[in-house]
Design a protein around this motif. Structure first.
Motif: not given
Ligand SMILES: [Zn+2]
Length: 365
Positions: A349-365
């Protein structure tokens, strides 16, 4: 007088641009990069409290080049200087032209009249300055030629004359869109690591004007901003900036070569997802090493779009960048078939390791 100058510049444009048209069809691979540490020797560049611009530029340039040499062995790195020596602006560009470089990256630090008044990183491409601020940056960087013994190469260009810069806008590079693309990648990498993003800018830099390939000029930060000087003068700061430059360059190379279908990988009918995703994506981690090996190492042959990142003290190897988890899962299956049975999907997420859930949420926006 102005007209006379324009026609003289017109001739120059013909001299410089015509051969470029022939060269516009450059190779399909990024094989040579020229890294230009700004200033040097009697030309200190901007001054900080405890260091000089020339020293910071060189430190970051050498680190950046070392990352390429280590991780992209098919790329030849040429430095305009590796020591504290004076090199003319025209010679810097000539080094790139003579070596038929595919990319030229000039590294600098900014400064302001009032200390501590501005901070952050910005990347320039050759073009017309849209504001006073950008014009001031170009004037400052071009002033290096005032220290040169012979300025014939610049056709009486006066780095302090605003009129001279207006003429510059006539000589926009043939490689402007590629330069903008690379500049954009550099700024994205900087900001993904928390650096204040001053954006991609345009101004008339002599050193860029004289190059005949995609070229950018990076201002790492403000040397007369106390905190930034401290950051840029630290091992951590220099490593971060050099790594960001490396990642942007590697991205640019990968994208360029995949568009030209000569990535050395089996050709795929659809465009690789990696050229379409931003800083938030899914990928497949398939290996981890304590000691770094190049992502192009033959140990990984067969794995597509290999990249490496550092996490918790180890080097992790990943394959591809995808906008959806489903695409990454498909890649996971391919990679597992190659023997990497532990390969698994991770997210950034924004170039930093994160969870799959965080990425899914960030990409929804
Ligand atoms: Zn500079």
């Amino acid at each position: 007088m102005l007209e006379r100058k324009i026609s003289r510049f017109g001739v120059l444009i013909l001299i410089f641009v015509l051969p470029l048209c022939v060269l516009a069809q450059k190779g399909e691979k990024i094989q040579t990069v020229v890294i230009d540490a700004g200033h040097g020797g009697k030309d200190t560049g901007a001054l900080g409290k405890v260091t000089t611009e020339k020293a910071l530029n060189l430190a970051v340039a050498l680190k950046f080049g070392a990352y390429i040499e280590e991780n992209l062995p098919d790329v030849k790195v040429i430095y305009t200087r590796k020591t504290d020596k004076f090199v003319e602006l025209s010679e810097r560009a000539d080094i790139a032209n003579r070596n038929n470089a595919d990319v030229f990256i000039s590294i600098h630090c900014n400064s302001t009249e009032t200390p501590n008044s501005a901070y952050g990183a910005e990347t320039f491409v050759m073009g017309e300055s849209k504001n006073e601020k950008n014009l001031a940056v170009a004037k400052k960087e071009n002033a290096s030629i005032l220290l040169e013994d012979n300025t014939d190469a610049y056709d009486n260009f006066d780095p302090n004359s605003t009129e001279a810069y207006i003429l510059f806008s006539l000589s926009q590079s043939l490689y402007q869109s590629q330069s903008l693309n690379l500049a954009d990648k550099v700024q994205k990498q900087f900001s993904s690591k928390g650096r204040h993003d001053r954006g991609v800018q345009q101004a008339g830099f002599l050193v860029l004007w004289k190059t005949s390939m995609p070229s950018i000029l990076v201002e790492l930060g403000f040397i007369n901003h106390a905190k930034e000087e401290q950051f840029l003068n630290s091992e951590k700061g220099q490593t971060q900036m050099a790594l960001s430059l490396y990642r942007a360059f590697a991205d640019y190379k990968r994208e360029f070569e995949s568009e030209n279908h000569t990535s050395g990988q089996p050709e795929v009918s659809e465009k690789p997802a990696s050229s379409e995703v931003g800083d938030t994506y899914f990928t497949v981690q398939f290996a981890s090493r304590d000691k770094k090996v190049a992502s192009t190492d033959k140990a990984f042959s067969g794995v597509k779009e290999v990249d490496v990142y550092e996490y918790n003290g180890a080097f992790r190897y990943i394959s591809g960048r995808f906008a959806t988890k489903a695409e990454a899962t498909k890649r996971q299956a391919e990679v597992r078939k190659l023997g990497y049975t532990d390969a698994f999907v991770i997210a950034f997420i924004n170039g930093e390791r994160g969870t799959i859930k965080q990425a899914e949420e960030a990409l929804k926006k």
